[in-house]
Design an enzyme around this catalytic site. Structure first.
Site, mmCIF file in Angstrom:
data_model
loop_
_atom_site.group_PDB
_atom_site.id
_atom_site.type_symbol
_atom_site.label_atom_id
_atom_site.label_comp_id
_atom_site.label_asym_id
_atom_site.label_seq_id
_atom_site.Cartn_x
_atom_site.Cartn_y
_atom_site.Cartn_z
ATOM 1 N N ASP A 68 27.881 48.392 18.840
ATOM 2 C CA ASP A 68 27.478 47.529 19.954
ATOM 3 C C ASP A 68 27.807 48.275 21.246
ATOM 4 O O ASP A 68 28.983 48.462 21.578
ATOM 5 C CB ASP A 68 28.271 46.207 19.847
ATOM 6 C CG ASP A 68 27.873 45.191 20.897
ATOM 7 O OD1 ASP A 68 27.330 45.599 21.948
ATOM 8 O OD2 ASP A 68 28.120 43.992 20.676
ATOM 9 N N HIS A 69 26.775 48.666 21.953
ATOM 10 C CA HIS A 69 26.991 49.522 23.121
ATOM 11 C C HIS A 69 27.639 48.758 24.287
ATOM 12 O O HIS A 69 28.073 49.369 25.264
ATOM 13 C CB HIS A 69 25.647 50.140 23.558
ATOM 14 C CG HIS A 69 25.786 51.489 24.189
ATOM 15 N ND1 HIS A 69 26.994 51.996 24.623
ATOM 16 C CD2 HIS A 69 24.865 52.453 24.466
ATOM 17 C CE1 HIS A 69 26.816 53.192 25.148
ATOM 18 N NE2 HIS A 69 25.534 53.493 25.052
ATOM 19 N N ARG A 70 27.723 47.445 24.188
ATOM 20 C CA ARG A 70 28.438 46.701 25.232
ATOM 21 C C ARG A 70 29.939 46.944 25.113
ATOM 22 O O ARG A 70 30.678 46.792 26.067
ATOM 23 C CB ARG A 70 28.184 45.185 25.088
ATOM 24 C CG ARG A 70 26.739 44.786 25.334
ATOM 25 C CD ARG A 70 26.526 43.326 24.984
ATOM 26 N NE ARG A 70 26.811 43.037 23.582
ATOM 27 C CZ ARG A 70 26.744 41.831 23.044
ATOM 28 N NH1 ARG A 70 26.390 40.800 23.793
ATOM 29 N NH2 ARG A 70 27.013 41.649 21.763
ATOM 30 N N ILE A 87 31.315 49.630 22.841
ATOM 31 C CA ILE A 87 31.667 50.998 22.440
ATOM 32 C C ILE A 87 30.706 51.966 23.109
ATOM 33 O O ILE A 87 29.486 51.732 23.108
ATOM 34 C CB ILE A 87 31.560 51.113 20.902
ATOM 35 C CG1 ILE A 87 32.659 50.259 20.263
ATOM 36 C CG2 ILE A 87 31.661 52.557 20.446
ATOM 37 C CD1 ILE A 87 32.360 49.847 18.867
#
Ligand code: CAO
Length: 450
Positions: A422-424, A426
């Site tokens: 989850d780029h939010r 990591i």
């Protein structure tokens, strides 16, 4: 006080031992038929146990955290006054001999018995519905509970929204688990009147804000022979979860290869020494994942609104392919279990999954999931994160590959890893460090001892 009737959990499909996450009423509350009494939350859906008839809640038989299944007793309810209820006397089969003749329209003697006064019903009351003295279970439509199909809201809030002409699918839920409250509906209407759309809840909560064109409706039979097969319940539920997770989580997938030549030799030796248990590469991956989660705690976390909840335990979800679809049972406290114990447990949960014996509890509390297609094939894939987790490891089939050692090519057994995150939560650098570390651990299992 009139005779108390039972409110029990209706048919909730295959779910069992579903925890109560919220009490929606208190003793003394007046409830309308179908109004939620308590909220249950399985790993797939949140559902309310509805009041089977109008009345006053006299006793709640459950508390938050209790685990309920179909038929569990939830509350004792005093049915609404005879005048407002079903004509009980007109149903001879179910009528009990009345202790004393009373006029059918006589109100229940609530005040006379100094019972606590009922709290007002939250929303305007629905049309009176005849109640039955035998409290038949209200059928739950599992399909109607699928996330993404029906927004989470109590019947009272749904009624409130209907009266205002509000489509709940457009409203962001701010209550626990993304449930829509009356205030959310009011805020939506205010924003609409002010000329804008209500903002949607961000991170961890709220629904998806996709403004998509409708799904194409095609008459496939026009183009050739077809056969229509209904989706299984698991396919419908996991499909709804996957669609939400794919739409709401900004996924990125990091790929890497681990050199498992030595690990594989050790695994084979272990298998020869322990014929009673099947030791596959997956158990090594579980151990390596725990080591990487320990080193990089942001991967062992969940978004909760504006907070990141870091977990101090290591429960690993394992994607299991069953004839009815994909399920993800959880191996608890993987950090405290050895390879052979994990191998045994993996065999047990896979068998349980394929025999359809998993309970909701078996699939709850996961920190990080592993989806292994290594037994089947492929070189890489992009797994979908199992929300509210923030990462998932995909594993493909190992293969012998030439690896340059600085002077020559060595034949090494390489295991492809695909980590979706989850780029939010990591960023890419952290993901690359995580997979590199995983590969290091798998390449040299002594690192597990560090
Ligand atoms: N590379 C090479 N061989 C592998 C391997 C890998 N990465 N992983 C497993 N294997 C081998 C095993 O060693 C075993 O070999 P033997 O039969 O010779 O001992 C064989 O493949 C079959 O393994 P398995 O699949 O029975 O066991 P497992 O522990 O690897 O996996 C389970 C168990 C339950 C995860 C698996 O059966 C399964 O259901 N996988 C599918 C998961 C899935 O559908 N994921 C996609 C979800 S969408 O994101």
């Amino acid at each position: 006080m009139a005779e108390l009737k039972e409110a029990r959990v209706p048919d909730i499909g295959a779910d069992k031992d579903v925890p109560v996450i919220e009490l929606l009423v208190q003793p003394g509350d007046a409830v309308k038929k179908d109004q939620g009494l308590v909220t249950l939350e399985s790993d797939k859906a949140t559902m309310e146990v509805p009041a089977p008839f109008d009345g006053i809640v006299r006793e709640l038989k459950v508390k938050v955290g209790d685990e309920l299944s179909e038929g569990s007793l939830v509350a004792l309810i005093e049915p609404a006054a005879a005048g407002a209820a079903a004509p009980v006397a007109a149903k001879p089969a179910e009528a009990k001999p009345a202790p004393a003749p009373a006029p059918a329209a006589a109100p229940a003697p609530v005040a006379a018995k100094a019972e606590p006064a009922p709290r007002p019903v939250a929303a305007s009351a629905p049309a009176p519905v005849a109640s039955s003295p035998s409290t038949p279970p209200v059928a739950f439509d599992a399909d109607a509970l699928l996330p993404g199909k029906v927004p989470h809201a109590s019947p009272a809030v749904r009624l409130f929204a209907r009266e205002l002409g509000v489509d709940l699918a457009q409203v962001a839920g701010s209550a626990r688990g993304g449930r829509i409250s009356k205030e959310d509906v009011q805020a939506f209407v205010k924003a609409a009147l002010a000329g804008g759309a209500a903002p949607r809840a961000a991170g961890g909560g709220g629904g998806g804000g996709l403004d998509l064109i409708p799904w194409p409706k095609v008459d496939f039979a026009k183009f050739g022979a077809v056969e229509s097969q209904p989706l299984s319940r698991i396919q419908k539920l996991s499909g709804a979860n996957l669609a939400r997770n794919w739409a709401m989580i900004p996924h990125v997938t990091q790929f890497d290869d681990a050199d498992i030549t030595e690990m594989e030799a050790f695994r084979k030796k272990l298998g020869e020494e322990n014929k009673d248990v099947k030791v596959t590469p997956l158990v090594f991956l579980i151990k390596a994942a725990v080591a990487a989660l320990r080193k990089y705690p942001a991967f062992n976390a969940s978004l909760d609104g504006d907070n990141l909840v870091l977990k101090k335990y290591f429960h690993i979800g394992i994607a299991v392919d069953t004839p009815d679809g994909l399920v993800v049972p959880v191996i608890r406290d993987a950090d405290r279990k050895g390879l052979l114990e994990l191998a045994r447990e993996l065999g047990e949960i896979s068998a349980k999954a394929r025999d359809k014996k998993l309970t909701s509890a078996d699939m709850q509390g996961g920190c990080f999931s592993i989806s292994s297609l290594g037994g089947i094939g492929g070189t890489a894939f992009t797994p979908i994160i199992n929300a509210p987790e923030v990462a998932i490891l995909g594993v493909s089939r190992s293969a012998m590959k030439p690896v340059w050692n600085g002077k020559d090519f060595d034949a090494r057994l390489m295991l492809p890893l695909s980590l979706s995150y989850d780029h939010r939560v990591i960023d890419g650098a952290a993901a690359a460090r995580f997979t590199s570390y995983l590969a290091q651990v798998l390449g040299d299992l002594r690192r597990l001892l560090l």
